[in-house]
Scaffold this motif. Structure first.
Motif, PDB file in Angstrom:
ATOM      1  N   THR A  83       0.729  -1.147  -0.107  1.00 19.27           N
ATOM      2  CA  THR A  83       0.120   0.055   0.040  1.00 19.27           C
ATOM      3  C   THR A  83       0.802   1.156  -0.056  1.00 19.27           C
ATOM      4  OG1 THR A  83      -1.882  -1.043   1.394  1.00 19.27           O
ATOM      5  CG2 THR A  83      -1.680   1.488   1.254  1.00 19.27           C
ATOM      6  N   ALA A  84       0.830   2.019  -0.964  1.00 15.16           N
ATOM      7  CA  ALA A  84       1.521   3.362  -0.955  1.00 15.16           C
ATOM      8  C   ALA A  84       0.531   4.377  -0.229  1.00 15.16           C
ATOM      9  CB  ALA A  84       1.592   3.511  -2.404  1.00 15.16           C
ATOM     10  N   VAL A  85       1.056   4.874   0.706  1.00 15.64           N
ATOM     11  CA  VAL A  85       0.427   5.934   1.474  1.00 15.64           C
ATOM     12  C   VAL A  85       1.066   7.221   1.082  1.00 15.64           C
ATOM     13  CG1 VAL A  85      -0.152   6.808   3.698  1.00 15.64           C
ATOM     14  CG2 VAL A  85      -0.481   4.393   3.284  1.00 15.64           C
ATOM     15  N   TRP A 111       2.537   0.288  -9.561  1.00 12.57           N
ATOM     16  CA  TRP A 111       2.962  -1.235  -9.327  1.00 12.57           C
ATOM     17  C   TRP A 111       2.392  -1.459  -7.984  1.00 12.57           C
ATOM     18  CZ3 TRP A 111       6.492  -0.844  -5.473  1.00 12.57           C
ATOM     19  CH2 TRP A 111       6.960   0.353  -5.486  1.00 12.57           C
ATOM     20  N   CYS A 112       2.084  -0.726  -7.224  1.00 14.89           N
ATOM     21  CA  CYS A 112       1.458  -1.176  -5.687  1.00 14.89           C
ATOM     22  C   CYS A 112      -0.012  -1.700  -5.781  1.00 14.89           C
ATOM     23  CB  CYS A 112       1.540   0.132  -4.867  1.00 14.89           C
ATOM     24  SG  CYS A 112       3.431   0.743  -4.682  1.00 14.89           S
ATOM     25  N   GLN A 113      -0.067  -2.646  -4.923  1.00 13.89           N
ATOM     26  CA  GLN A 113      -1.408  -2.976  -4.760  1.00 13.89           C
ATOM     27  C   GLN A 113      -2.694  -2.023  -4.721  1.00 13.89           C
ATOM     28  OE1 GLN A 113      -2.075  -6.488  -2.246  1.00 13.89           O
ATOM     29  NE2 GLN A 113      -3.734  -5.453  -1.164  1.00 13.89           N
ATOM     30  N   GLU A 114      -2.362  -1.156  -3.876  1.00 12.19           N
ATOM     31  CA  GLU A 114      -3.416   0.031  -3.702  1.00 12.19           C
ATOM     32  C   GLU A 114      -2.464   1.520  -3.351  1.00 12.19           C
ATOM     33  OE1 GLU A 114      -5.951  -0.720  -0.444  1.00 12.19           O
ATOM     34  OE2 GLU A 114      -4.437  -0.767   0.966  1.00 12.19           O
ATOM     35  N   VAL A 115      -3.237   2.341  -3.747  1.00 17.20           N
ATOM     36  CA  VAL A 115      -2.624   3.780  -3.469  1.00 17.20           C
ATOM     37  C   VAL A 115      -3.710   4.696  -2.318  1.00 17.20           C
ATOM     38  CG1 VAL A 115      -1.662   5.950  -4.331  1.00 17.20           C
ATOM     39  CG2 VAL A 115      -1.485   3.926  -5.684  1.00 17.20           C
ATOM     40  N   VAL A 116      -3.328   4.847  -1.204  1.00 19.62           N
ATOM     41  CA  VAL A 116      -4.015   5.547  -0.245  1.00 19.62           C
ATOM     42  C   VAL A 116      -3.377   6.994  -0.289  1.00 19.62           C
ATOM     43  CG1 VAL A 116      -4.883   5.727   2.183  1.00 19.62           C
ATOM     44  CG2 VAL A 116      -4.711   3.490   0.880  1.00 19.62           C
ATOM     45  N   VAL A 117      -4.331   7.938  -0.258  1.00 12.37           N
ATOM     46  CA  VAL A 117      -3.849   9.448  -0.090  1.00 12.37           C
ATOM     47  C   VAL A 117      -4.580   9.806   1.087  1.00 12.37           C
ATOM     48  CG1 VAL A 117      -4.171  11.618  -0.873  1.00 12.37           C
ATOM     49  CG2 VAL A 117      -3.651  10.072  -2.637  1.00 12.37           C
ATOM     50  N   ILE A 118      -3.686  10.364   2.020  1.00 10.95           N
ATOM     51  CA  ILE A 118      -4.232  11.077   3.287  1.00 10.95           C
ATOM     52  C   ILE A 118      -4.047  12.570   3.144  1.00 10.95           C
ATOM     53  CG2 ILE A 118      -3.801  11.237   5.833  1.00 10.95           C
ATOM     54  CD1 ILE A 118      -4.789   8.580   4.854  1.00 10.95           C
ATOM     55  N   ASP A 119      -5.312  12.950   3.014  1.00 14.16           N
ATOM     56  CA  ASP A 119      -5.534  14.485   2.781  1.00 14.16           C
ATOM     57  C   ASP A 119      -5.828  15.392   3.982  1.00 14.16           C
ATOM     58  OD1 ASP A 119      -5.341  16.734   0.430  1.00 14.16           O
ATOM     59  OD2 ASP A 119      -7.253  17.027   1.455  1.00 14.16           O
ATOM     60  N   ALA A 142      -2.632  -4.009   2.431  1.00 13.89           N
ATOM     61  CA  ALA A 142      -1.610  -4.813   1.965  1.00 13.89           C
ATOM     62  C   ALA A 142      -0.588  -5.436   2.922  1.00 13.89           C
ATOM     63  CB  ALA A 142      -0.807  -4.098   0.902  1.00 13.89           C
ATOM     64  N   ALA A 143       0.121  -6.278   2.730  1.00 16.11           N
ATOM     65  CA  ALA A 143       1.282  -6.821   3.651  1.00 16.11           C
ATOM     66  C   ALA A 143       2.553  -5.955   3.860  1.00 16.11           C
ATOM     67  CB  ALA A 143       1.866  -8.251   3.222  1.00 16.11           C
ATOM     68  N   TRP A 144       2.443  -4.963   2.912  1.00 10.92           N
ATOM     69  CA  TRP A 144       3.702  -4.035   3.060  1.00 10.92           C
ATOM     70  C   TRP A 144       3.231  -2.563   3.085  1.00 10.92           C
ATOM     71  CZ3 TRP A 144       9.046  -5.037   3.487  1.00 10.92           C
ATOM     72  CH2 TRP A 144       9.436  -6.286   3.591  1.00 10.92           C
ATOM     73  N   ILE A 145       3.781  -1.638   3.498  1.00 11.89           N
ATOM     74  CA  ILE A 145       3.299  -0.141   3.327  1.00 11.89           C
ATOM     75  C   ILE A 145       4.503   0.746   2.930  1.00 11.89           C
ATOM     76  CG2 ILE A 145       3.843   0.367   5.730  1.00 11.89           C
ATOM     77  CD1 ILE A 145       1.318   2.075   5.571  1.00 11.89           C
ATOM     78  N   PHE A 146       4.280   1.573   2.192  1.00 10.74           N
ATOM     79  CA  PHE A 146       5.439   2.425   1.470  1.00 10.74           C
ATOM     80  C   PHE A 146       4.686   3.894   1.428  1.00 10.74           C
ATOM     81  CE2 PHE A 146       7.494   3.567  -2.874  1.00 10.74           C
ATOM     82  CZ  PHE A 146       8.509   4.427  -2.222  1.00 10.74           C
ATOM     83  N   TYR A 147       5.625   4.625   2.530  1.00 16.54           N
ATOM     84  CA  TYR A 147       5.073   6.054   2.625  1.00 16.54           C
ATOM     85  C   TYR A 147       5.690   6.978   1.851  1.00 16.54           C
ATOM     86  CZ  TYR A 147       2.981   4.711   7.224  1.00 16.54           C
ATOM     87  OH  TYR A 147       2.269   4.171   7.950  1.00 16.54           O
ATOM     88  N   VAL A 192       9.845   2.069   3.858  1.00 19.43           N
ATOM     89  CA  VAL A 192       8.841   1.017   3.371  1.00 19.43           C
ATOM     90  C   VAL A 192       9.078   0.005   4.508  1.00 19.43           C
ATOM     91  CG1 VAL A 192       8.590  -0.905   1.638  1.00 19.43           C
ATOM     92  CG2 VAL A 192       9.627   1.393   0.903  1.00 19.43           C
ATOM     93  N   PHE A 193       7.816  -0.799   4.856  1.00 17.39           N
ATOM     94  CA  PHE A 193       7.606  -1.688   6.137  1.00 17.39           C
ATOM     95  C   PHE A 193       6.832  -2.762   5.723  1.00 17.39           C
ATOM     96  CE2 PHE A 193       7.967   2.791   7.393  1.00 17.39           C
ATOM     97  CZ  PHE A 193       9.157   2.779   8.257  1.00 17.39           C
ATOM     98  N   LYS A 194       7.295  -3.783   6.408  1.00 15.44           N
ATOM     99  CA  LYS A 194       6.239  -4.966   6.492  1.00 15.44           C
ATOM    100  C   LYS A 194       5.068  -4.534   7.718  1.00 15.44           C
ATOM    101  CE  LYS A 194       7.713  -9.249   6.284  1.00 15.44           C
ATOM    102  NZ  LYS A 194       8.473 -10.666   6.599  1.00 15.44           N
ATOM    103  N   MET A 195       4.037  -4.583   7.451  1.00 14.12           N
ATOM    104  CA  MET A 195       2.933  -4.241   7.919  1.00 14.12           C
ATOM    105  C   MET A 195       3.019  -4.792   9.460  1.00 14.12           C
ATOM    106  SD  MET A 195       0.804  -1.761   7.076  1.00 14.12           S
ATOM    107  CE  MET A 195      -0.703  -1.958   7.987  1.00 14.12           C
ATOM    108  N   SER A 196       3.228  -6.041   9.668  1.00 16.95           N
ATOM    109  CA  SER A 196       3.324  -6.851  10.833  1.00 16.95           C
ATOM    110  C   SER A 196       4.497  -6.108  11.722  1.00 16.95           C
ATOM    111  CB  SER A 196       3.663  -8.189  10.732  1.00 16.95           C
ATOM    112  OG  SER A 196       4.703  -8.500   9.989  1.00 16.95           O
TER     113      SER A 196
END
Length: 276
Positions: free
Chosen positions: A7-9, A28-36, A75-80, A133-137
């Motif tokens: 998940t790209a945040v 290329w990320c599973q999902e893109v989340v925008v925090i506005d 997703a299993a990973w998160i990318f800020y 970039v982190f593993k969510m767990s």
């Protein structure tokens, strides 16, 4: 293109000029989340049109916004990322390999800063490394109001390909950021009971920041842009401590001006009573 379990945040506030291309570099990320953060321009509409899931927040600090983004990631990973950051194909490949190997829990990126259109090779900007970039767990959360930092478990792998940072695009844009950042930093210093700001404090902090950026860290070697950046950072340092001085004032500036205004009002009342 195969989607990676990431998940790209992206954090935004009035980033209509930057958000679309930022989203394009993380397709290329599973999902893109925008925090506005309460944008008043077309950032939200453009982000949605580009395929992002958008959430609005009034949370004040960057750490709070990143933590909020974590609660929305699936997703299993998160990318800020920030809206003015860009992922290159080479960086994407490195992230993909690290995620596929699954031998680490976090990835450190070298951020390559472009100020006023030039890549900064000196002035301290060349050593900009961020764990993004982190593993969510493994990610526990973020803390810190201005220079936020992640709390996570496990080991980190440092990647070689840079994350491109298209910042300080012009003086006006930089001054807008200065207003926000210097306020946060001044408030933190005030809460930490920093010694009272004097003229000596203002001069010393401003001059030392310029010397540090331009001379000690060789910012002058980046040419005109390097000199400008050193001066801007010195100005920012001055504004932080000037705003701290304002917070430390007793009476406050608001109280001072209210008193002055009241004095004028009373003078008019006295004048009118004498000329009835």
């Amino acid at each position: 293109m195969e989607k990676l379990p990431i998940t790209a945040v992206i954090l935004t506030k009035n980033e209509e000029q930057m958000i679309v291309n930022c989203i394009e570099t993380v397709q290329w990320c599973q999902e893109v989340v925008v925090i506005d953060s309460e944008s008043t321009d077309s950032t939200i509409q453009l982000a949605k049109r580009s395929g992002a899931i958008v959430y609005s927040t009034d949370k004040d600090s960057f750490a709070e916004r990143r933590n909020y983004g974590r609660t929305k990631a699936r997703a299993a990973w998160i990318f800020y990322l920030d809206a003015d950051e860009r992922v290159t194909p080479e960086l994407m490949k490195e992230i993909k390999l690290a995620v596929t190997e699954n031998s680490v829990t976090a990835l450190s990126l070298h951020r390559q800063n472009f100020h006023y259109g030039k890549m900064m090779k000196h002035g301290g900007w060349q050593n900009d490394h961020l764990v993004r970039v982190f593993k969510m767990s493994a990610l526990q959360g973020w803390s810190g109001k201005v220079h936020e930092s992640p709390d996570f478990k496990g080991n980190v792998k440092k990647l070689e390909s840079p994350l491109i940072h298209l910042t300080h695009r012009n003086m006006v844009e930089g001054l807008r950021k200065t207003i926000d950042w210097t306020g946060y930093e001044a408030e933190l210093l005030f809460q930490a009971h920093h010694p009272h700001v004097t003229v000596r404090t203002l001069v010393r902090k401003t001059c030392m920041e310029f010397i540090r950026r331009a001379v000690l860290w060789d910012g002058r070697k980046d040419g005109v842009e390097g000199w400008i950046e050193a001066l801007v950072q010195a100005m920012n340092k001055f504004i932080v401590f000037e705003r701290l001085w304002e917070l430390q004032r007793k009476p406050s500036l608001d109280q001072t001006y209210q008193s002055l205004d009241q004095g004028i009002t009373e003078a008019w009342s006295e004048f009118e009573s004498q000329h009835k």
